[in-house]
Design a protein around this motif. Structure first.
Motif, PDB file in Angstrom:
ATOM      1  N   GLY A   1       0.797  -1.384   0.009  1.00 28.55           N
ATOM      2  CA  GLY A   1      -0.177  -0.071   0.007  1.00 28.55           C
ATOM      3  C   GLY A   1       0.880   1.301  -0.017  1.00 28.55           C
ATOM      4  N   SER A   2       0.452   2.090   0.601  1.00 27.85           N
ATOM      5  CA  SER A   2       1.132   3.418   0.874  1.00 27.85           C
ATOM      6  C   SER A   2       1.633   3.556   2.087  1.00 27.85           C
ATOM      7  N   ALA A   3       3.111   3.911   2.336  1.00 32.31           N
ATOM      8  CA  ALA A   3       3.924   3.928   3.613  1.00 32.31           C
ATOM      9  C   ALA A   3       4.889   4.724   3.436  1.00 32.31           C
ATOM     10  N   ALA A   4       5.197   5.472   4.757  1.00 31.62           N
ATOM     11  CA  ALA A   4       6.391   6.381   4.958  1.00 31.62           C
ATOM     12  C   ALA A   4       6.780   6.210   6.321  1.00 31.62           C
ATOM     13  N   MET A   5       8.063   5.987   6.546  1.00 26.98           N
ATOM     14  CA  MET A   5       8.562   5.811   7.626  1.00 26.98           C
ATOM     15  C   MET A   5      10.126   6.575   7.831  1.00 26.98           C
ATOM     16  N   SER A   6      10.371   6.697   9.145  1.00 24.64           N
ATOM     17  CA  SER A   6      11.762   7.186   9.579  1.00 24.64           C
ATOM     18  C   SER A   6      12.251   6.368  10.572  1.00 24.64           C
ATOM     19  N   VAL A   7      13.595   6.519  10.923  1.00 23.95           N
ATOM     20  CA  VAL A   7      14.384   5.860  12.044  1.00 23.95           C
ATOM     21  C   VAL A   7      15.243   6.901  12.655  1.00 23.95           C
ATOM     22  N   ALA A   8      15.367   6.849  14.113  1.00 26.40           N
ATOM     23  CA  ALA A   8      16.332   7.407  14.712  1.00 26.40           C
ATOM     24  C   ALA A   8      16.689   6.685  15.999  1.00 26.40           C
ATOM     25  N   ARG A   9      17.763   7.236  16.627  1.00 27.09           N
ATOM     26  CA  ARG A   9      18.136   6.787  17.907  1.00 27.09           C
ATOM     27  C   ARG A   9      17.620   7.387  18.930  1.00 27.09           C
ATOM     28  N   THR A  10      17.028   6.920  20.197  1.00 32.65           N
ATOM     29  CA  THR A  10      16.421   7.748  21.281  1.00 32.65           C
ATOM     30  C   THR A  10      16.563   6.906  22.591  1.00 32.65           C
ATOM     31  N   GLU A  11      16.595   7.839  23.626  1.00 31.86           N
ATOM     32  CA  GLU A  11      16.787   7.220  24.932  1.00 31.86           C
ATOM     33  C   GLU A  11      15.426   7.218  25.422  1.00 31.86           C
ATOM     34  N   VAL A  12      15.005   6.060  26.253  1.00 30.87           N
ATOM     35  CA  VAL A  12      13.837   5.831  26.771  1.00 30.87           C
ATOM     36  C   VAL A  12      13.979   5.387  28.326  1.00 30.87           C
ATOM     37  N   CYS A  13      13.154   5.833  28.957  1.00 32.93           N
ATOM     38  CA  CYS A  13      13.099   5.364  30.508  1.00 32.93           C
ATOM     39  C   CYS A  13      13.202   4.008  30.632  1.00 32.93           C
ATOM     40  N   PRO A  14      14.401   3.848  31.312  1.00 29.88           N
ATOM     41  CA  PRO A  14      14.455   2.320  31.825  1.00 29.88           C
ATOM     42  C   PRO A  14      13.450   1.640  32.753  1.00 29.88           C
ATOM     43  N   CYS A  15      12.678   2.295  33.431  1.00 29.11           N
ATOM     44  CA  CYS A  15      11.515   1.668  33.963  1.00 29.11           C
ATOM     45  C   CYS A  15      10.506   1.203  33.058  1.00 29.11           C
ATOM     46  N   CYS A  16      10.089   1.891  32.351  1.00 26.80           N
ATOM     47  CA  CYS A  16       8.833   1.596  31.436  1.00 26.80           C
ATOM     48  C   CYS A  16       9.425   1.109  29.881  1.00 26.80           C
ATOM     49  N   GLY A  17      10.550   1.514  29.695  1.00 21.03           N
ATOM     50  CA  GLY A  17      10.998   1.011  28.236  1.00 21.03           C
ATOM     51  C   GLY A  17      10.378   1.512  26.982  1.00 21.03           C
ATOM     52  N   GLY A  18       9.504   2.450  27.209  1.00 16.22           N
ATOM     53  CA  GLY A  18       8.954   2.927  25.852  1.00 16.22           C
ATOM     54  C   GLY A  18       8.392   4.423  25.771  1.00 16.22           C
TER      55      GLY A  18
END
Length: 90
Positions: free
Chosen positions: A69-86
């Motif tokens: 279908g139709s799609a668009a995506m991007s990717v990057a590094r990020t820091e997340v909370c170690p408690c919840c992980g998201g």
């Protein structure tokens, strides 16, 4: 904790009667090395996915994808909370 954030800017199939679910496969590269493959199905708009950065060697990230279908995506590094992980740290 460092993660790789794959943002699906949009994913859908356009059909009679409106949008439908689409299938896509994203391939994430660090430099020239494939480090992660992610398969998705459905519809999405500005949806983040947080992926393991275990294979990330610090090279520039890029994402390539195939979709029925139709799609668009991007990717990057990020820091997340170690408690919840998201959730991104602010």
């Amino acid at each position: 904790m460092q993660k790789i954030k794959l943002t699906i800017h949009h994913l859908y199939q356009q059909g009679e009667g409106g949008r439908r679910d689409a299938h896509a496969t994203a391939r994430i590269y660090a430099g020239d090395r494939l480090i992660h493959t992610e398969t998705m199905f459905g519809q999405a708009e500005h949806y983040p996915r947080y992926l393991s950065a275990a294979e990330d060697d610090g090279q520039p990230l890029r994402v390539e994808w195939e979709s029925d279908g139709s799609a668009a995506m991007s990717v990057a590094r990020t820091e997340v909370c170690p408690c919840c992980g998201g959730d991104e740290w602010h």
